[in-house]
Design a protein around this motif. Structure first.
Motif, PDB file in Angstrom:
ATOM      1  N   ARG A 110      -3.540 -46.950   9.931  1.00 55.42           N
ATOM      2  CA  ARG A 110      -3.655 -45.738  10.763  1.00 55.42           C
ATOM      3  C   ARG A 110      -4.700 -45.931  11.864  1.00 55.42           C
ATOM      4  O   ARG A 110      -4.490 -45.540  13.018  1.00 55.42           O
ATOM      5  N   LEU A 111      -5.828 -46.534  11.503  1.00 54.89           N
ATOM      6  CA  LEU A 111      -6.877 -46.802  12.488  1.00 54.89           C
ATOM      7  C   LEU A 111      -6.367 -47.741  13.585  1.00 54.89           C
ATOM      8  O   LEU A 111      -6.620 -47.518  14.771  1.00 54.89           O
ATOM      9  N   LEU A 112      -5.650 -48.774  13.196  1.00 57.43           N
ATOM     10  CA  LEU A 112      -5.086 -49.702  14.188  1.00 57.43           C
ATOM     11  C   LEU A 112      -4.170 -48.968  15.164  1.00 57.43           C
ATOM     12  O   LEU A 112      -4.226 -49.195  16.367  1.00 57.43           O
ATOM     13  N   ARG A 113      -3.325 -48.101  14.644  1.00 56.96           N
ATOM     14  CA  ARG A 113      -2.428 -47.325  15.521  1.00 56.96           C
ATOM     15  C   ARG A 113      -3.230 -46.504  16.538  1.00 56.96           C
ATOM     16  O   ARG A 113      -2.836 -46.403  17.691  1.00 56.96           O
ATOM     17  N   ARG A 114      -4.332 -45.920  16.093  1.00 57.16           N
ATOM     18  CA  ARG A 114      -5.158 -45.126  17.014  1.00 57.16           C
ATOM     19  C   ARG A 114      -5.871 -46.001  18.038  1.00 57.16           C
ATOM     20  O   ARG A 114      -6.065 -45.595  19.180  1.00 57.16           O
ATOM     21  N   LEU A 115      -6.277 -47.208  17.637  1.00 58.39           N
ATOM     22  CA  LEU A 115      -7.012 -48.097  18.538  1.00 58.39           C
ATOM     23  C   LEU A 115      -6.125 -48.742  19.604  1.00 58.39           C
ATOM     24  O   LEU A 115      -6.583 -49.012  20.714  1.00 58.39           O
ATOM     25  N   LEU A 116      -4.870 -48.990  19.261  1.00 55.86           N
ATOM     26  CA  LEU A 116      -3.987 -49.703  20.189  1.00 55.86           C
ATOM     27  C   LEU A 116      -3.455 -48.754  21.252  1.00 55.86           C
ATOM     28  O   LEU A 116      -3.175 -47.591  20.984  1.00 55.86           O
ATOM     29  N   ASP A 117      -3.307 -49.280  22.477  1.00 58.41           N
ATOM     30  CA  ASP A 117      -2.879 -48.481  23.623  1.00 58.41           C
ATOM     31  C   ASP A 117      -1.491 -47.898  23.413  1.00 58.41           C
ATOM     32  O   ASP A 117      -0.497 -48.627  23.398  1.00 58.41           O
ATOM     33  N   ALA A 118      -1.436 -46.579  23.253  1.00 58.54           N
ATOM     34  CA  ALA A 118      -0.146 -45.905  23.103  1.00 58.54           C
ATOM     35  C   ALA A 118       0.674 -46.112  24.374  1.00 58.54           C
ATOM     36  O   ALA A 118       0.160 -46.057  25.479  1.00 58.54           O
ATOM     37  N   GLY A 119       1.950 -46.370  24.213  1.00 62.19           N
ATOM     38  CA  GLY A 119       2.817 -46.599  25.357  1.00 62.19           C
ATOM     39  C   GLY A 119       2.858 -48.048  25.790  1.00 62.19           C
ATOM     40  O   GLY A 119       3.861 -48.519  26.306  1.00 62.19           O
ATOM     41  N   GLN A 120       1.780 -48.772  25.581  1.00 61.07           N
ATOM     42  CA  GLN A 120       1.734 -50.182  25.963  1.00 61.07           C
ATOM     43  C   GLN A 120       1.895 -51.097  24.760  1.00 61.07           C
ATOM     44  O   GLN A 120       2.172 -52.280  24.909  1.00 61.07           O
ATOM     45  N   VAL A 121       1.697 -50.545  23.557  1.00 58.60           N
ATOM     46  CA  VAL A 121       1.801 -51.334  22.331  1.00 58.60           C
ATOM     47  C   VAL A 121       2.701 -50.595  21.354  1.00 58.60           C
ATOM     48  O   VAL A 121       2.501 -49.422  21.067  1.00 58.60           O
ATOM     49  N   GLU A 122       3.699 -51.305  20.860  1.00 54.45           N
ATOM     50  CA  GLU A 122       4.604 -50.781  19.839  1.00 54.45           C
ATOM     51  C   GLU A 122       4.214 -51.453  18.523  1.00 54.45           C
ATOM     52  O   GLU A 122       4.190 -52.681  18.442  1.00 54.45           O
ATOM     53  N   VAL A 123       3.887 -50.654  17.510  1.00 53.00           N
ATOM     54  CA  VAL A 123       3.375 -51.202  16.252  1.00 53.00           C
ATOM     55  C   VAL A 123       4.411 -51.081  15.146  1.00 53.00           C
ATOM     56  O   VAL A 123       4.986 -50.023  14.927  1.00 53.00           O
ATOM     57  N   VAL A 124       4.642 -52.194  14.460  1.00 53.84           N
ATOM     58  CA  VAL A 124       5.428 -52.231  13.226  1.00 53.84           C
ATOM     59  C   VAL A 124       4.437 -52.607  12.139  1.00 53.84           C
ATOM     60  O   VAL A 124       3.599 -53.487  12.340  1.00 53.84           O
ATOM     61  N   GLU A 125       4.506 -51.927  10.996  1.00 57.56           N
ATOM     62  CA  GLU A 125       3.506 -52.127   9.942  1.00 57.56           C
ATOM     63  C   GLU A 125       4.081 -52.798   8.708  1.00 57.56           C
ATOM     64  O   GLU A 125       5.249 -52.593   8.365  1.00 57.56           O
ATOM     65  N   ALA A 126       3.238 -53.584   8.062  1.00 56.78           N
ATOM     66  CA  ALA A 126       3.537 -54.164   6.753  1.00 56.78           C
ATOM     67  C   ALA A 126       2.281 -54.043   5.911  1.00 56.78           C
ATOM     68  O   ALA A 126       1.170 -54.078   6.443  1.00 56.78           O
ATOM     69  N   THR A 127       2.465 -53.889   4.598  1.00 57.13           N
ATOM     70  CA  THR A 127       1.303 -53.700   3.728  1.00 57.13           C
ATOM     71  C   THR A 127       0.965 -54.933   2.898  1.00 57.13           C
ATOM     72  O   THR A 127       0.010 -54.910   2.132  1.00 57.13           O
ATOM     73  N   ASP A 128       1.736 -55.989   3.041  1.00 54.20           N
ATOM     74  CA  ASP A 128       1.372 -57.235   2.361  1.00 54.20           C
ATOM     75  C   ASP A 128       1.936 -58.424   3.121  1.00 54.20           C
ATOM     76  O   ASP A 128       2.844 -58.293   3.939  1.00 54.20           O
ATOM     77  N   ALA A 129       1.379 -59.590   2.839  1.00 58.34           N
ATOM     78  CA  ALA A 129       1.736 -60.806   3.572  1.00 58.34           C
ATOM     79  C   ALA A 129       3.145 -61.289   3.255  1.00 58.34           C
ATOM     80  O   ALA A 129       3.781 -61.933   4.082  1.00 58.34           O
ATOM     81  N   VAL A 130       3.650 -60.963   2.081  1.00 53.28           N
ATOM     82  CA  VAL A 130       5.015 -61.362   1.726  1.00 53.28           C
ATOM     83  C   VAL A 130       6.006 -60.644   2.635  1.00 53.28           C
ATOM     84  O   VAL A 130       6.905 -61.258   3.210  1.00 53.28           O
TER      85      VAL A 130
END
Length: 170
Positions: free
Chosen positions: A25-45
């Protein structure tokens, strides 16, 4: 003076991997909205699988995770021909030099420590994404040139195989 081609800028696709939902959630807030599209994963696998599915421009991965750590996942991504050119940024709250060295040995393109500075993180991700896009452009150009050369060779039995022989000698 040369001017770059006029291209519409698409958002940077970032695959963010962290086992703690509050960090994502913090990463989503830190990254430039509109310029960065975030896909999330919760583990390395999942991250390795999602890298192939989503073809991100940059991977931002925590080092310390259950099941598998970020060093191992980075090593696997950099060993695969399909994913080795995707920049990987490893992140951790640890400040030990040993972690930085392990990140470099695993093939990481960058390393950041938590707490993250949003301005710096965005600048790093944009820089890595720009280099990735240049690399992708070069790879596509190489494929096009090879295709043209093979087409030309196929029309003349005398020159057939010339490119392969030249590459082998080189």
């Amino acid at each position: 003076m040369l001017s770059p081609p006029d291209r519409k800028r698409s958002p940077i696709r970032v695959l963010a991997i962290d086992d703690m939902p509050q960090n994502l959630r913090l990463l989503r807030r830190l990254l430039d909205a509109g310029q960065v599209e975030v896909v999330e994963a919760t583990d390395a696998v999942d991250a390795v699988r999602m890298t192939v599915e989503h073809a991100p421009d940059v991977i931002l991965m925590d080092i310390r995770m259950p099941l598998r750590d970020g060093f191992d996942a980075c090593r696997e991504l950099k060993a695969s021909a399909a994913t080795r050119l995707i920049p990987v940024v490893l992140m951790t709250a640890e400040t030990e030099v040993a972690d930085r060295l392990r990140a470099i040995e695993a093939g990481a393109d960058d390393f950041v420590t938590k707490p993250l500075n949003g301005v710096e993180l965005n600048a790093r991700l944009k820089s890595l994404a720009r280099v990735k896009r240049f690399t992708d452009d070069l790879e596509h150009a190489e494929q096009l040139i090879l295709s043209l050369a093979l087409t030309i060779e196929a029309r003349d039995a005398y020159t057939e195989g010339h490119c392969q022989r030249l590459a082998r000698y080189a």
